[in-house]
Design a protein around this motif. Sequence first.
Motif, PDB file in Angstrom:
ATOM      1  N   ALA A   7     -13.095  -8.405   1.266  1.00 43.20           N
ATOM      2  CA  ALA A   7     -13.402  -7.065   1.776  1.00 43.20           C
ATOM      3  C   ALA A   7     -13.211  -6.053   0.639  1.00 43.20           C
ATOM      4  N   ASP A 171     -18.712 -12.193   9.595  1.00 43.00           N
ATOM      5  CA  ASP A 171     -17.702 -11.175   9.913  1.00 43.00           C
ATOM      6  C   ASP A 171     -17.350 -10.380   8.651  1.00 43.00           C
ATOM      7  N   THR A 175     -18.444  -6.373   7.153  1.00 42.39           N
ATOM      8  CA  THR A 175     -17.531  -5.389   6.558  1.00 42.39           C
ATOM      9  C   THR A 175     -18.064  -4.906   5.209  1.00 42.39           C
ATOM     10  N   ASN A 178     -21.067  -2.600   5.672  1.00 44.51           N
ATOM     11  CA  ASN A 178     -20.824  -1.336   6.373  1.00 44.51           C
ATOM     12  C   ASN A 178     -19.812  -0.423   5.677  1.00 44.51           C
ATOM     13  N   ASP A 179     -18.784  -0.980   5.065  1.00 39.00           N
ATOM     14  CA  ASP A 179     -17.698  -0.187   4.476  1.00 39.00           C
ATOM     15  C   ASP A 179     -18.257   0.791   3.434  1.00 39.00           C
ATOM     16  N   ARG A 207     -15.401  -6.151  17.618  1.00 36.20           N
ATOM     17  CA  ARG A 207     -15.316  -5.284  16.433  1.00 36.20           C
ATOM     18  C   ARG A 207     -15.559  -3.838  16.855  1.00 36.20           C
ATOM     19  N   GLU A 209     -16.889  -1.341  15.254  1.00 37.07           N
ATOM     20  CA  GLU A 209     -18.088  -0.650  14.780  1.00 37.07           C
ATOM     21  C   GLU A 209     -19.265  -0.894  15.738  1.00 37.07           C
TER      22      GLU A 209
END
Length: 354
Positions: A7, A171, A175, A178-179, A207, A209
């Motif tokens: 991440a 998964d 992240t 989108n992050d 999640r 989001e």
Amino acid sequence: MNLLDVAPAEAARIIDDWVAARGEAAYRARQILPRLWQRPVAAWSDATDLPQNLRSALESDFPLPRPGGRTEQVSADGTVKFLFEFRDRGAVESVLIPEGRRRTLCISSQAGCAYGCVFCATGRMGFIRHLAAWEIAAQVRELVLDEAYGRPANVVFMGMGEPLHNWEAVDLALTILNDPLGLGIGARHITVSTIGIVPKLELLAARPEQFRVALSLHAPTTEARRAIMPVEGKYPLASVLETLRRFPKRVTFEYVMIRDVNDSERDARELARHALALGALVNLLPLHPGGAPGLEPTARAEARRFAKLLRDQGVNATLRRSRGLDISAACGQLRTEVDQQRDVPPEEHAGVEQ
Ligand code: SAH
Ligand code: SF4
């Protein structure tokens, strides 16, 4: 250590520690991190705002992996198909679909697919391997690295593979996509398409989001669905719909129209019932013949009638056109529909037929 396979927040910590351990000024970390995803570099040697010794150290401690041998094919309608070759038989396709000024990138989550839907070319390949999170996100990163393309407006998991079968990597890839420290694509602009692996669908639903979910429904009853989608034996439609009912997320049904298989009036009524119960949008897709020997697409006029039957019952249904047919674009089969951006009126999209 592969900084692209964690991440972005974790990569930030690792870089902070690394910079501190080397006795470098802390601001160096803030120059390094954006080079992963926000303003990516092909290799550390391109990060020319960093001193040479730091670039070399990054190259040896955190090499940036990339797919080899990218090829592209451009369709007459502007659709572009990319083939990315990752190591160990990890060749996958991505498809870039221009819609006005926006571009939607359709990405793959696996090489091949284990689920064997009878109409699907990827299904016929069988399962080859899962992609790692970085390999999923790299399909977008490679586009950003290329001046000719840049960052796509939307990303859809409608390429090769079943994303929820590879949940752990998907998964993490969600992240990264989108992050804001990652690729920074808004959750509403990211769609996960799935045949409905219930336990993983629950994890996606959990999640926070607002990722969008597209359910590949394709047949409105268990009996009819089992004939074309083996997954129905394990996760029956009723359990998938029940899971989605608890979903605080916007859902689209995908429905590939196959002549005499799922295009009767009765099918339209059953489909409408499911769609109204969930407030789901329905995307009707022409069957791409390449994926399905022995199956034929529903004739256009029939498909229009089917769409009208849905609308007459109050369903928000869109009949789409195939895109990129001349280059067999669509991630193993075709890619047609995509785009669930409801803030844009449908007539703005090329390829949409009302
Ligand atoms: N495994 C996931 C995502 C990849 S397939 C899923 O099935 O949802 C992406 C979409 O392409 C799915 O809706 C799938 O049903 C559709 N598709 C597969 N084969 C097709 C074909 N021959 N013609 C039209 N759409 C097809
Ligand atoms: Fe796999 Fe989706 Fe193709 Fe079915 S339609 S075989 S789940 S890629």
